[in-house]
Design an enzyme around this catalytic site. Sequence first.
Site, mmCIF file in Angstrom:
data_model
loop_
_atom_site.group_PDB
_atom_site.id
_atom_site.type_symbol
_atom_site.label_atom_id
_atom_site.label_comp_id
_atom_site.label_asym_id
_atom_site.label_seq_id
_atom_site.Cartn_x
_atom_site.Cartn_y
_atom_site.Cartn_z
ATOM 1 N N ARG A 30 6.066 14.347 5.965
ATOM 2 C CA ARG A 30 5.531 13.079 6.499
ATOM 3 C C ARG A 30 6.382 12.539 7.655
ATOM 4 N NH1 ARG A 30 2.245 10.142 2.500
ATOM 5 N NH2 ARG A 30 0.976 11.852 1.753
ATOM 6 N N ASP A 79 -4.284 15.719 7.313
ATOM 7 C CA ASP A 79 -4.121 15.369 5.902
ATOM 8 C C ASP A 79 -4.718 16.466 5.034
ATOM 9 O OD1 ASP A 79 -3.186 12.975 4.197
ATOM 10 O OD2 ASP A 79 -4.977 13.723 3.225
ATOM 11 N N TYR A 156 -7.702 15.607 -6.515
ATOM 12 C CA TYR A 156 -8.343 14.526 -5.750
ATOM 13 C C TYR A 156 -9.856 14.548 -5.931
ATOM 14 C CZ TYR A 156 -4.017 13.103 -3.640
ATOM 15 O OH TYR A 156 -2.758 12.598 -3.470
HETATM 16 O O1 CP3 Z 1 4.124 15.783 7.051
HETATM 17 C C1 CP3 Z 1 3.547 15.300 8.051
HETATM 18 O O2 CP3 Z 1 4.071 14.471 8.824
HETATM 19 C C2 CP3 Z 1 2.176 15.833 8.407
HETATM 20 C C3 CP3 Z 1 1.086 15.007 8.050
HETATM 21 C C4 CP3 Z 1 0.715 14.847 6.570
HETATM 22 C C5 CP3 Z 1 0.115 13.670 6.083
HETATM 23 N N1 CP3 Z 1 -0.237 13.874 4.794
HETATM 24 C C6 CP3 Z 1 -0.092 12.451 6.863
HETATM 25 C C7 CP3 Z 1 -0.449 11.195 6.182
HETATM 26 C C8 CP3 Z 1 0.776 15.755 5.523
HETATM 27 C C9 CP3 Z 1 1.387 17.135 5.484
HETATM 28 C C10 CP3 Z 1 0.145 15.135 4.396
HETATM 29 C C11 CP3 Z 1 -0.042 15.824 3.114
HETATM 30 C C12 CP3 Z 1 -0.601 15.080 1.990
HETATM 31 N N2 CP3 Z 1 -1.570 14.125 1.998
HETATM 32 C C13 CP3 Z 1 -0.271 15.355 0.642
HETATM 33 C C14 CP3 Z 1 0.665 16.422 0.164
HETATM 34 C C15 CP3 Z 1 2.069 16.038 0.312
HETATM 35 C C16 CP3 Z 1 2.504 14.881 -0.524
HETATM 36 O O3 CP3 Z 1 2.869 13.865 0.050
HETATM 37 O O4 CP3 Z 1 2.484 15.051 -1.730
HETATM 38 C C17 CP3 Z 1 -1.024 14.474 -0.142
HETATM 39 C C18 CP3 Z 1 -0.976 14.384 -1.656
HETATM 40 C C19 CP3 Z 1 -1.855 13.714 0.726
HETATM 41 C C20 CP3 Z 1 -2.875 12.711 0.348
HETATM 42 C C21 CP3 Z 1 -2.559 11.402 0.934
HETATM 43 N N3 CP3 Z 1 -2.722 11.083 2.267
HETATM 44 C C22 CP3 Z 1 -2.079 10.259 0.261
HETATM 45 C C23 CP3 Z 1 -1.752 10.194 -1.217
HETATM 46 C C24 CP3 Z 1 -1.982 9.249 1.211
HETATM 47 C C25 CP3 Z 1 -1.649 7.826 0.957
HETATM 48 C C26 CP3 Z 1 -0.199 7.628 0.774
HETATM 49 C C27 CP3 Z 1 0.370 7.054 2.026
HETATM 50 O O5 CP3 Z 1 1.506 7.408 2.357
HETATM 51 O O6 CP3 Z 1 -0.317 6.238 2.628
HETATM 52 C C28 CP3 Z 1 -2.342 9.804 2.473
HETATM 53 C C29 CP3 Z 1 -2.342 9.123 3.792
HETATM 54 C C30 CP3 Z 1 -1.442 9.698 4.844
HETATM 55 N N4 CP3 Z 1 -1.310 11.027 5.119
HETATM 56 C C31 CP3 Z 1 -0.641 8.968 5.763
HETATM 57 C C32 CP3 Z 1 -0.028 9.894 6.611
HETATM 58 C C33 CP3 Z 1 0.872 9.618 7.782
HETATM 59 C C34 CP3 Z 1 -0.555 7.455 5.854
HETATM 60 C C35 CP3 Z 1 -1.848 6.979 6.453
HETATM 61 C C36 CP3 Z 1 -1.735 5.775 7.322
HETATM 62 O O7 CP3 Z 1 -1.313 5.873 8.477
HETATM 63 O O8 CP3 Z 1 -2.135 4.686 6.860
#
Ligand code: CP3
Length: 354
Positions: A30, A79, A156
């Site tokens: 992230r 994502d 999911y």
């Molecule tokens: O690593 C990186 O920088 C690349 C981008 C990336 C994102 N999500 C961006 C993101 C990657 C590799 C992911 C993977 C992801 N997404 C996983 C597996 C890794 C992990 O964290 O366990 C999972 C389970 C998800 C599903 C997901 N997407 C969740 C649970 C959430 C909400 C939690 C949160 O932090 O908001 C997201 C949203 C998300 N994915 C954001 C980002 C930058 C935040 C969204 C925003 O900008 O509001």
Amino acid sequence: MTRTQTIQNDRLLKACRREPVDRTPVWIMRQAGRYLPSYRALRERVSFMQLCKTPELALQATLTPLEVMDVDAAILFSDILIPVEAMGMKVVFTESKGPQLPEPVRTQADIARLRVPDPEQSMPFVPDAIRLINQTLKGRIPLLGFSGAPYTLATYMIEGETSKNFYGIKRRLFEAPKLLHGLLELLADTVTAYLNAQITAGAHAVQLFDTWAGALSPAEYAEFAFPYARRVIAGLRREGTPVILYVNGGGDYLELMAETGADVLSLDWRIDIGEARRRIGHRVALQGNLDPCALYAPPETIRAQVARILQRYGRGEGHVFNLGHGILPDIPVAHAVAMVDAVHEESAQYHGAT
Ligand code: CP3
């Protein structure tokens, strides 16, 4: 073209292959996230899905961490739920509750409505973003692609959101295992094609996120998560492209995780990385494994925490430094920078001639 493109900073790729490096490579799960003011500025203008689906914007998001930190890899901004939407499910990202799937999979009929998407057709923005990012990076550092692994994507699709206890999927796993296996097969085909499209477009390594598989008992991990991760990895046309496998809570499963064919196992923070190396370091490289909460500490403490992990891993090849899970949104940028710099500065002593 991209396959033969030389990468100037190839520490990450070398470490994934357990080849010698001058310093331990580091990137952050992230790394383009809300802790970065430049990312928040982007998100003020556009929604999360728009960021993911517009290659020029995904490029900008991918580059935001590289402007402030000396990380050894870029990771595609996207994502894990993008291919789930392409399979035919509704996916909504909300500000407060994270991802929501309002029509979760319940029955065989729900599964029959899903399709294995052709990535170039239904998610062209992903390979387009990869090509654009590589054009911009010009081989400065490698670009990581990624996907959710079948089991984690199924959580999911069945739970409909991020779950704390996973009762929804575990209920089906015991009550209707054939139904779940059917879904996992569709997902294995989807993820294989999706990662192959990313590799063809120019991803230099890929990470498979089986984040929630650590919530399974050993027998259920072996039946519902492991075989599908292995099938995906076996189906990659990878010509040496390293594969990293992440399971949160996977410490007990390292030997089996190595059987998937992954080159690198990404650890959470609950296991001593020295112990993990003794168990499996002769077969795979290891990624990790600082507790994401350690980045709340002041920079001197972060440096000491980094030094301890490097020391626990010890001399030699096969370590990619990372957090044990994604960086948290309220971490000060200076603390992330302190971690990255500490990895480079403190790790030189573990590499090179003695
Ligand atoms: O690593 C990186 O920088 C690349 C981008 C990336 C994102 N999500 C961006 C993101 C990657 C590799 C992911 C993977 C992801 N997404 C996983 C597996 C890794 C992990 O964290 O366990 C999972 C389970 C998800 C599903 C997901 N997407 C969740 C649970 C959430 C909400 C939690 C949160 O932090 O908001 C997201 C949203 C998300 N994915 C954001 C980002 C930058 C935040 C969204 C925003 O900008 O509001």
